[in-house]
Design a protein around this motif. Structure first.
Motif, PDB file in Angstrom:
ATOM      1  N   SER A  25     -17.295  32.609  16.005  1.00  0.00           N
ATOM      2  CA  SER A  25     -16.437  31.067  15.823  1.00  0.00           C
ATOM      3  C   SER A  25     -17.725  30.618  15.706  1.00  0.00           C
ATOM      4  O   SER A  25     -18.561  29.979  15.684  1.00  0.00           O
ATOM      5  N   ASN A 123     -12.911  27.539  18.288  1.00  0.00           N
ATOM      6  CA  ASN A 123     -12.899  26.792  16.845  1.00  0.00           C
ATOM      7  C   ASN A 123     -12.296  25.525  16.925  1.00  0.00           C
ATOM      8  O   ASN A 123     -12.380  24.810  15.939  1.00  0.00           O
ATOM      9  N   GLN A 180      -7.397  21.911  16.419  1.00  0.00           N
ATOM     10  CA  GLN A 180      -6.966  23.141  15.856  1.00  0.00           C
ATOM     11  C   GLN A 180      -6.224  23.483  14.811  1.00  0.00           C
ATOM     12  O   GLN A 180      -5.934  22.618  14.199  1.00  0.00           O
ATOM     13  N   HIS A 184      -5.285  29.392  15.223  1.00  0.00           N
ATOM     14  CA  HIS A 184      -6.667  29.901  15.167  1.00  0.00           C
ATOM     15  C   HIS A 184      -7.737  28.744  15.815  1.00  0.00           C
ATOM     16  O   HIS A 184      -7.448  28.329  16.304  1.00  0.00           O
TER      17      HIS A 184
END
Length: 185
Positions: A25, A123, A180, A184
């Motif tokens: 990530s 992420n 975001q 994901h």
């Protein structure tokens, strides 16, 4: 006598493995940082956020306090910034449980104007905020403050944000930043 001590195997044994959701990530190595480094980066993240919106920012100390103001005619505001790693659990249904635990908020300590929670996900980053007056008046009713608190003292409060199939208390706090991209994590 010449002594050579090889600690490579011992170091490897002690290094925390990277959790599945974090492997590969954007923030892969976040989970391997010390709590101290996570706290400092949480403060840095909030400072960066404020500077982006035109605020003047000054870190107060190494404990997550930050002063900011829009211009020199405005009074300084003091933030108590806390950072946490998102704990993620994949369910058989495909849904993901999310939890963040922020420790050592000091409601009895004077001088701060707001609590800022920086949640780091594999992420993306989310930042929540609550001003002092609202935090003090609602902390007894919020499910997020009814969870874990610091062991050994009543002067420190913990905040646990949870989103799962039965609970979602993320909305008890004002979400001020979320980068975001789609679903994901």
């Amino acid at each position: 006598m010449n002594l050579s001590i090889d600690i490579r195997e011992e170091i490897t044994r002690r290094v925390k493995p990277i959790p599945d959701f974090w492997r590969g990530s954007k923030h892969e190595h976040w989970s391997r940082l010390s709590n101290d480094d996570k706290g400092k980066l949480g403060t840095w993240i909030y400072a960066h956020f404020l500077e982006h919106w035109g605020y003047e920012v000054h870190p107060v100390n190494d404990e997550g306090d930050l002063l900011y103001r829009k211009n020199d005619t405005e009074a300084w505001r003091k933030s108590e910034v806390k950072a946490a790693t998102a704990t993620l659990e994949q369910l058989i249904s495909g849904k993901v449980n999310e939890q963040l635990w922020f420790n050592q908020i000091r409601p009895l300590q004077g001088g701060w104007d707001e609590v800022v929670l920086v949640g780091v996900f594999p992420n993306h980053i989310k930042v929540w905020r609550k001003d002092r007056e609202e935090f003090l008046s609602t902390m007894g009713q919020m499910s997020s403050t009814g969870g874990l608190s610091h062991v050994g003292t009543d002067e420190l409060v913990g905040v646990t944000l949870k989103k799962n199939t039965r609970t979602n208390n993320f909305d008890e706090w004002d979400l001020i930043h979320n980068d975001q991209q789609g679903k994901h994590l």
